[in-house]
Each structure stands twice: as C-alpha cells, then as structure tokens.
Design a protein around this motif. Structure first.
Motif, PDB file in Angstrom:
ATOM      1  N   ILE A   1      48.778  46.717  35.461  1.00 35.14           N
ATOM      2  CA  ILE A   1      48.774  47.528  36.675  1.00 35.14           C
ATOM      3  C   ILE A   1      50.167  48.074  36.940  1.00 35.14           C
ATOM      4  CG2 ILE A   1      48.459  47.481  39.187  1.00 35.14           C
ATOM      5  CD1 ILE A   1      45.874  47.462  37.494  1.00 35.14           C
ATOM      6  N   ALA A   2      51.188  47.245  36.757  1.00 36.55           N
ATOM      7  CA  ALA A   2      52.559  47.680  37.009  1.00 36.55           C
ATOM      8  C   ALA A   2      52.944  48.855  36.121  1.00 36.55           C
ATOM      9  CB  ALA A   2      53.530  46.516  36.782  1.00 36.55           C
ATOM     10  N   MET A   3      52.455  48.863  34.889  1.00 37.19           N
ATOM     11  CA  MET A   3      52.822  49.932  33.964  1.00 37.19           C
ATOM     12  C   MET A   3      51.951  51.167  34.083  1.00 37.19           C
ATOM     13  SD  MET A   3      53.788  48.099  30.378  1.00 37.19           S
ATOM     14  CE  MET A   3      52.129  47.600  30.058  1.00 37.19           C
ATOM     15  N   SER A   4      50.743  51.014  34.614  1.00 38.73           N
ATOM     16  CA  SER A   4      49.807  52.120  34.457  1.00 38.73           C
ATOM     17  C   SER A   4      49.430  52.843  35.739  1.00 38.73           C
ATOM     18  CB  SER A   4      48.557  51.641  33.728  1.00 38.73           C
ATOM     19  OG  SER A   4      47.922  50.628  34.471  1.00 38.73           O
ATOM     20  N   THR A   5      48.684  52.228  36.608  1.00 40.34           N
ATOM     21  CA  THR A   5      48.030  52.983  37.670  1.00 40.34           C
ATOM     22  C   THR A   5      48.047  52.242  38.996  1.00 40.34           C
ATOM     23  OG1 THR A   5      45.988  54.079  38.288  1.00 40.34           O
ATOM     24  CG2 THR A   5      45.746  52.029  37.135  1.00 40.34           C
ATOM     25  N   VAL A   6      47.879  52.970  40.051  1.00 43.32           N
ATOM     26  CA  VAL A   6      47.697  52.371  41.368  1.00 43.32           C
ATOM     27  C   VAL A   6      46.215  52.063  41.513  1.00 43.32           C
ATOM     28  CG1 VAL A   6      47.879  52.747  43.850  1.00 43.32           C
ATOM     29  CG2 VAL A   6      49.627  53.648  42.322  1.00 43.32           C
ATOM     30  N   ASP A   7      45.919  50.874  41.995  1.00 42.95           N
ATOM     31  CA  ASP A   7      44.543  50.413  42.092  1.00 42.95           C
ATOM     32  C   ASP A   7      44.064  50.538  43.537  1.00 42.95           C
ATOM     33  OD1 ASP A   7      42.140  49.173  41.656  1.00 42.95           O
ATOM     34  OD2 ASP A   7      42.966  47.167  41.698  1.00 42.95           O
ATOM     35  N   TRP A   8      43.817  51.757  43.997  1.00 44.04           N
ATOM     36  CA  TRP A   8      43.476  51.945  45.395  1.00 44.04           C
ATOM     37  C   TRP A   8      42.140  51.347  45.777  1.00 44.04           C
ATOM     38  CZ3 TRP A   8      47.455  52.438  48.050  1.00 44.04           C
ATOM     39  CH2 TRP A   8      48.512  53.247  47.670  1.00 44.04           C
ATOM     40  N   ASP A   9      41.211  51.234  44.862  1.00 42.94           N
ATOM     41  CA  ASP A   9      39.926  50.634  45.239  1.00 42.94           C
ATOM     42  C   ASP A   9      39.827  49.183  44.793  1.00 42.94           C
ATOM     43  OD1 ASP A   9      39.703  51.045  42.547  1.00 42.94           O
ATOM     44  OD2 ASP A   9      37.850  52.198  42.647  1.00 42.94           O
ATOM     45  N   ASN A  10      40.912  48.641  44.273  1.00 46.00           N
ATOM     46  CA  ASN A  10      41.032  47.231  43.888  1.00 46.00           C
ATOM     47  C   ASN A  10      40.063  46.798  42.791  1.00 46.00           C
ATOM     48  OD1 ASN A  10      43.123  45.627  44.617  1.00 46.00           O
ATOM     49  ND2 ASN A  10      41.997  44.434  46.106  1.00 46.00           N
ATOM     50  N   ARG A  11      39.611  47.711  41.963  1.00 45.65           N
ATOM     51  CA  ARG A  11      38.710  47.328  40.885  1.00 45.65           C
ATOM     52  C   ARG A  11      39.420  46.504  39.826  1.00 45.65           C
ATOM     53  NH1 ARG A  11      39.743  52.740  40.246  1.00 45.65           N
ATOM     54  NH2 ARG A  11      40.634  53.357  38.263  1.00 45.65           N
ATOM     55  N   PHE A  12      40.741  46.616  39.730  1.00 48.03           N
ATOM     56  CA  PHE A  12      41.470  45.846  38.733  1.00 48.03           C
ATOM     57  C   PHE A  12      41.776  44.427  39.192  1.00 48.03           C
ATOM     58  CE2 PHE A  12      42.726  50.309  37.730  1.00 48.03           C
ATOM     59  CZ  PHE A  12      41.966  50.400  36.573  1.00 48.03           C
ATOM     60  N   TYR A  13      41.417  44.102  40.428  1.00 43.35           N
ATOM     61  CA  TYR A  13      41.559  42.730  40.914  1.00 43.35           C
ATOM     62  C   TYR A  13      40.438  41.853  40.348  1.00 43.35           C
ATOM     63  CZ  TYR A  13      42.587  38.909  44.119  1.00 43.35           C
ATOM     64  OH  TYR A  13      42.929  37.696  44.643  1.00 43.35           O
ATOM     65  N   ILE A  14      39.337  42.468  39.982  1.00 40.05           N
ATOM     66  CA  ILE A  14      38.145  41.742  39.544  1.00 40.05           C
ATOM     67  C   ILE A  14      38.403  40.806  38.357  1.00 40.05           C
ATOM     68  CG2 ILE A  14      35.772  42.038  38.670  1.00 40.05           C
ATOM     69  CD1 ILE A  14      36.189  42.705  41.669  1.00 40.05           C
ATOM     70  N   PRO A  15      39.178  41.173  37.322  1.00 38.22           N
ATOM     71  CA  PRO A  15      39.397  40.213  36.229  1.00 38.22           C
ATOM     72  C   PRO A  15      40.100  38.928  36.672  1.00 38.22           C
ATOM     73  CG  PRO A  15      40.054  42.405  35.526  1.00 38.22           C
ATOM     74  CD  PRO A  15      39.765  42.482  36.991  1.00 38.22           C
ATOM     75  N   MET A  16      40.898  38.995  37.722  1.00 36.16           N
ATOM     76  CA  MET A  16      41.627  37.821  38.190  1.00 36.16           C
ATOM     77  C   MET A  16      40.815  36.995  39.185  1.00 36.16           C
ATOM     78  SD  MET A  16      45.396  39.497  38.828  1.00 36.16           S
ATOM     79  CE  MET A  16      44.933  40.103  40.425  1.00 36.16           C
ATOM     80  N   GLU A  17      39.888  37.626  39.847  1.00 36.20           N
ATOM     81  CA  GLU A  17      39.195  36.991  40.967  1.00 36.20           C
ATOM     82  C   GLU A  17      38.470  35.691  40.610  1.00 36.20           C
ATOM     83  OE1 GLU A  17      36.583  38.429  44.754  1.00 36.20           O
ATOM     84  OE2 GLU A  17      36.333  39.495  42.870  1.00 36.20           O
ATOM     85  N   PRO A  18      37.705  35.612  39.509  1.00 37.27           N
ATOM     86  CA  PRO A  18      37.007  34.342  39.238  1.00 37.27           C
ATOM     87  C   PRO A  18      37.950  33.150  39.114  1.00 37.27           C
ATOM     88  CG  PRO A  18      36.144  36.078  37.837  1.00 37.27           C
ATOM     89  CD  PRO A  18      37.345  36.639  38.526  1.00 37.27           C
ATOM     90  N   GLY A  19      39.065  33.330  38.419  1.00 39.59           N
ATOM     91  CA  GLY A  19      40.007  32.222  38.269  1.00 39.59           C
ATOM     92  C   GLY A  19      40.647  31.835  39.576  1.00 39.59           C
ATOM     93  N   ILE A  20      41.019  32.821  40.377  1.00 42.16           N
ATOM     94  CA  ILE A  20      41.654  32.541  41.665  1.00 42.16           C
ATOM     95  C   ILE A  20      40.680  31.820  42.590  1.00 42.16           C
ATOM     96  CG2 ILE A  20      42.593  33.627  43.751  1.00 42.16           C
ATOM     97  CD1 ILE A  20      43.802  35.772  41.863  1.00 42.16           C
TER      98      ILE A  20
END
Length: 118
Positions: free
Chosen positions: A80-99
């Motif tokens: 995320i830091a290198m690529s895009t702004v996640d305004w709809d938070n779809r990139f949070y999904i891969p981390m969510e199950p572990g958290i």
C-alpha cells in the motif's frame, strides 16, 4: 519498477510522507473527508482492536501463526505504501482475519483479567 525507483530517488521526502499517510489511512480507517466524530470513533475502535490483537499475539503459543500474521500485515502495508491509496479499504481485507483472530484471543485474556479482579 524503474519508474518508481526513479521517483523515490528524486523525491524521497514526498514519497515517504505519502507512504506514511497511506499506511496511516489503511491501519486507522480514518479519511480526510470524514467528520471529526467519525474519525475519532474509528481511531478508538481500531485502537481497541489492535490492543486486543497485541494481547492475543503475546499469549499465542504458536509462533508460526504470529510470524505469518505479522508478515501478512507488513507486506500488505508495504504494498500500500508503494502503490495506491486505499480509500474504500479493500486492501485491509487480507490483514483482517489475522487481526481479528488475535483480537479474539486478546479478548479472552482481558476477560480473564477482569474476572480475576472481580
């Protein structure tokens, strides 16, 4: 890849400031266009979630699970830091199950601590 390297080399201050903001927005859920009350709620909610996750992480006996979850979070934040702004938070999904998995374990730790105090 060469273009991003060129940009980072010639604009490091701008790149790292933007990268830090993108990771902040990803991890907290806040947005510049949300109301102050909404952003305060989000920060409070996410702080509680991360607190419980940390408690669960500390108490987990399976080191492989902890390493995997932290690795997923770090790699995802780096992308995320290198690529895009996640305004709809779809990139949070891969981390969510572990958290959330760790937060559940942390919730048990906190509930046991409260039970012992009462």
């Amino acid at each position: 890849m060469r273009k991003i390297g060129y940009f980072i080399f010639h604009n490091p201050k701008h790149f790292f400031k933007a990268a830090a903001l993108k990771v902040w927005y990803l991890l907290t859920g806040v947005r510049p266009y949300y109301s102050v009350a909404h952003n305060c709620y989000l920060i409070t909610w996410m702080a509680g979630l991360y607190f419980l996750s940390f408690q669960g992480w500390r108490k987990t006996k399976e080191a492989a699970i902890n390493v995997f979850i932290i690795l997923v979070i770090v790699v995802n934040c780096g992308l995320i830091a290198m690529s895009t702004v996640d305004w709809d938070n779809r990139f949070y999904i891969p981390m969510e199950p572990g958290i959330v998995l760790l937060a559940g374990g942390g919730g048990i730790v906190v509930a046991d601590w409260i039970r012992r105090k009462i």
